[in-house]
Design a protein around this motif. Structure first.
Motif, PDB file in Angstrom:
ATOM      1  N   UNK A 169       0.839  -1.215   0.000  1.00 45.10           N
ATOM      2  CA  UNK A 169       0.000   0.000   0.000  1.00 45.10           C
ATOM      3  C   UNK A 169       0.862   1.248   0.000  1.00 45.10           C
ATOM      4  N   UNK A 170       1.921   1.229   0.816  1.00 44.12           N
ATOM      5  CA  UNK A 170       2.810   2.401   0.905  1.00 44.12           C
ATOM      6  C   UNK A 170       3.510   2.635  -0.429  1.00 44.12           C
ATOM      7  N   UNK A 171       3.941   1.547  -1.070  1.00 42.41           N
ATOM      8  CA  UNK A 171       4.630   1.681  -2.371  1.00 42.41           C
ATOM      9  C   UNK A 171       3.659   2.226  -3.427  1.00 42.41           C
ATOM     10  N   UNK A 172       2.427   1.717  -3.406  1.00 44.50           N
ATOM     11  CA  UNK A 172       1.412   2.227  -4.341  1.00 44.50           C
ATOM     12  C   UNK A 172       1.215   3.731  -4.177  1.00 44.50           C
ATOM     13  N   UNK A 173       1.341   4.184  -2.923  1.00 42.80           N
ATOM     14  CA  UNK A 173       1.141   5.620  -2.659  1.00 42.80           C
ATOM     15  C   UNK A 173       2.407   6.425  -2.932  1.00 42.80           C
ATOM     16  N   UNK A 174       3.429   5.777  -3.500  1.00 38.48           N
ATOM     17  CA  UNK A 174       4.622   6.515  -3.936  1.00 38.48           C
ATOM     18  C   UNK A 174       5.769   6.525  -2.941  1.00 38.48           C
ATOM     19  N   UNK A 175       5.650   5.744  -1.861  1.00 37.56           N
ATOM     20  CA  UNK A 175       6.716   5.738  -0.850  1.00 37.56           C
ATOM     21  C   UNK A 175       7.697   4.609  -1.113  1.00 37.56           C
ATOM     22  N   UNK A 176       8.815   4.694  -0.387  1.00 38.55           N
ATOM     23  CA  UNK A 176       9.762   3.587  -0.363  1.00 38.55           C
ATOM     24  C   UNK A 176       9.396   2.790   0.889  1.00 38.55           C
ATOM     25  N   UNK A 177       9.264   1.485   0.795  1.00 39.30           N
ATOM     26  CA  UNK A 177       8.816   0.725   1.964  1.00 39.30           C
ATOM     27  C   UNK A 177       9.551  -0.598   2.045  1.00 39.30           C
ATOM     28  N   UNK A 178       9.936  -0.968   3.265  1.00 37.63           N
ATOM     29  CA  UNK A 178      10.730  -2.180   3.472  1.00 37.63           C
ATOM     30  C   UNK A 178      10.147  -2.976   4.626  1.00 37.63           C
ATOM     31  N   UNK A 179      10.089  -4.290   4.428  1.00 42.90           N
ATOM     32  CA  UNK A 179       9.661  -5.203   5.496  1.00 42.90           C
ATOM     33  C   UNK A 179      10.879  -5.964   5.994  1.00 42.90           C
ATOM     34  N   UNK A 180      11.130  -5.884   7.297  1.00 42.60           N
ATOM     35  CA  UNK A 180      12.295  -6.557   7.869  1.00 42.60           C
ATOM     36  C   UNK A 180      11.839  -7.572   8.914  1.00 42.60           C
ATOM     37  N   UNK A 181      12.194  -8.850   8.746  1.00 40.99           N
ATOM     38  CA  UNK A 181      11.866  -9.823   9.791  1.00 40.99           C
ATOM     39  C   UNK A 181      12.943  -9.835  10.873  1.00 40.99           C
ATOM     40  N   UNK A 182      12.523  -9.945  12.117  1.00 38.10           N
ATOM     41  CA  UNK A 182      13.499 -10.065  13.206  1.00 38.10           C
ATOM     42  C   UNK A 182      13.968 -11.518  13.337  1.00 38.10           C
ATOM     43  N   UNK A 183      13.136 -12.436  12.828  1.00 36.87           N
ATOM     44  CA  UNK A 183      13.471 -13.865  12.937  1.00 36.87           C
ATOM     45  C   UNK A 183      14.814 -14.134  12.269  1.00 36.87           C
ATOM     46  N   UNK A 184      15.644 -14.914  12.944  1.00 40.19           N
ATOM     47  CA  UNK A 184      16.934 -15.293  12.371  1.00 40.19           C
ATOM     48  C   UNK A 184      18.053 -14.329  12.722  1.00 40.19           C
ATOM     49  N   UNK A 185      17.693 -13.136  13.237  1.00 45.27           N
ATOM     50  CA  UNK A 185      18.744 -12.185  13.617  1.00 45.27           C
ATOM     51  C   UNK A 185      19.271 -12.551  15.006  1.00 45.27           C
ATOM     52  N   UNK A 186      20.550 -12.295  15.218  1.00 42.47           N
ATOM     53  CA  UNK A 186      21.130 -12.524  16.548  1.00 42.47           C
ATOM     54  C   UNK A 186      21.202 -11.184  17.265  1.00 42.47           C
ATOM     55  N   UNK A 187      20.306 -11.016  18.217  1.00 41.30           N
ATOM     56  CA  UNK A 187      20.305  -9.762  18.974  1.00 41.30           C
ATOM     57  C   UNK A 187      19.645  -9.981  20.326  1.00 41.30           C
ATOM     58  N   UNK A 188      19.837  -9.036  21.200  1.00 44.59           N
ATOM     59  CA  UNK A 188      19.223  -9.127  22.520  1.00 44.59           C
ATOM     60  C   UNK A 188      18.466  -7.847  22.832  1.00 44.59           C
ATOM     61  N   UNK A 189      17.737  -7.889  23.937  1.00 47.23           N
ATOM     62  CA  UNK A 189      17.024  -6.698  24.381  1.00 47.23           C
ATOM     63  C   UNK A 189      17.991  -5.708  25.011  1.00 47.23           C
ATOM     64  N   UNK A 190      17.444  -4.629  25.556  1.00 40.98           N
ATOM     65  CA  UNK A 190      18.256  -3.597  26.214  1.00 40.98           C
ATOM     66  C   UNK A 190      19.068  -4.229  27.345  1.00 40.98           C
ATOM     67  N   UNK A 191      20.354  -3.865  27.438  1.00 42.73           N
ATOM     68  CA  UNK A 191      21.205  -4.402  28.511  1.00 42.73           C
ATOM     69  C   UNK A 191      21.438  -3.349  29.604  1.00 42.73           C
ATOM     70  N   UNK A 192      20.724  -2.229  29.505  1.00 44.10           N
ATOM     71  CA  UNK A 192      20.786  -1.202  30.546  1.00 44.10           C
ATOM     72  C   UNK A 192      22.210  -0.660  30.727  1.00 44.10           C
ATOM     73  N   UNK A 193      22.927  -0.477  29.633  1.00 43.97           N
ATOM     74  CA  UNK A 193      24.298   0.050  29.724  1.00 43.97           C
ATOM     75  C   UNK A 193      24.290   1.566  29.894  1.00 43.97           C
ATOM     76  N   UNK A 194      23.168   2.195  29.541  1.00 45.25           N
ATOM     77  CA  UNK A 194      22.981   3.653  29.643  1.00 45.25           C
ATOM     78  C   UNK A 194      23.920   4.472  28.758  1.00 45.25           C
ATOM     79  N   UNK A 195      24.535   3.819  27.762  1.00 46.26           N
ATOM     80  CA  UNK A 195      25.335   4.601  26.801  1.00 46.26           C
ATOM     81  C   UNK A 195      24.467   5.642  26.107  1.00 46.26           C
TER      82      UNK A 195
END
Ligand SMILES: Cc1cc2nc3c(=O)[nH]c(=O)nc-3n(C[C@H](O)[C@H](O)[C@H](O)COP(=O)(O)O)c2cc1C
Length: 216
Positions: free
Chosen positions: A27-53
């Motif tokens: 729908x977004x592309x039809x309306x002239x936008x650039x649009x990307x779908x990104x799956x989180x599945x398969x990525x290696x990442x964690x939640x916030x580690x509270x480092x406060x950087x």
């Protein structure tokens, strides 16, 4: 050109949540936008580690998450996007842990401990939260804590991105391709299939319309 980023928090990359988000992207592309779908599945990442950087005054990562893992490039994409869509299946009436881990980092980097200037997000961003679930619409008040989870998350999105956040629900989804193969004594396979054939395409059309609206 407007940029929409849709993040899929389902561990399944091609099922209900993915299909709804894909329709929003189209729908977004039809309306002239650039649009990307990104799956989180398969990525290696964690939640916030509270480092406060992200809160360290004059620090090199002030206002941005300092963790360098597979989520870092997605947070960079979100930083550049004009529209952010987050999608998840409901798991025990909450978002998936995958999406939650992403939200902890997306949200906390911009959350300011201040009563007036509450956000460090550099721009206002239109946004939406998309939830798919097994239960039918009429059971939502009973099982989804009277909407408490989605309402709370919407309020956080609105505070951080300074724009109204749309809520999109897709109910009574088809969970398995073949119900006969799985231990299931609650869901009627014929009903699920019928709903998938007749209502799910309408859900996708609603999603397409929302995608168009969010970028315009
Ligand atoms: C671990 C787990 C917990 C779930 N909990 C719920 C729930 O509390 N309420 C609900 O309606 N559906 C629940 N479901 C069903 C999913 O939310 C639903 O099938 C969803 O559309 C799946 O999305 P997907 O196809 O993108 O993976 C659960 C599914 C799993 C695997």
């Amino acid at each position: 050109m407007m940029k929409l980023l849709a993040i899929n928090g389902s561990p399944r990359k091609t099922r209900n949540t993915a299909a709804i988000l894909q329709s929003m992207v189209e729908g977004a592309i039809e309306a002239g936008a650039e649009a990307t779908l990104v799956p989180l599945a398969g990525l290696r990442f964690r939640g916030c580690v509270s480092c406060f950087s992200c809160k360290l005054l004059n620090g090199p990562s002030y206002g941005r998450c300092a963790l360098r893992d597979d989520l870092a490039p997605i947070l960079d994409m979100a930083h550049e996007a004009d529209v952010i869509v987050l999608g998840s299946p409901f798991y025990f009436s909450e978002e998936s842990s995958l999406l939650r881990a992403c939200e902890e980092r997306l949200w906390f980097q911009y959350s300011r401990y201040d009563t007036e200037n509450v956000t460090l997000s550099p721009a206002k961003k239109a946004c939406a939260l998309v939830y798919t679930m097994n239960i039918p619409e009429e059971a939502m008040p009973q099982y989804l804590l009277k909407g408490a989870v989605s309402s709370f998350n919407r309020a956080v999105m609105e505070r951080i991105f300074s724009c109204p956040c749309e809520l999109f629900f897709c109910c009574d989804t088809l969970q398995f391709e073949d119900y006969a193969k799985y231990d299931n004594r609650i869901f009627d396979p014929a009903h699920k299939l019928e709903r998938h054939r007749n209502v799910f395409p309408k859900d996708r059309e609603r999603a397409r319309e929302l995608g168009r609206k969010l970028v315009s």
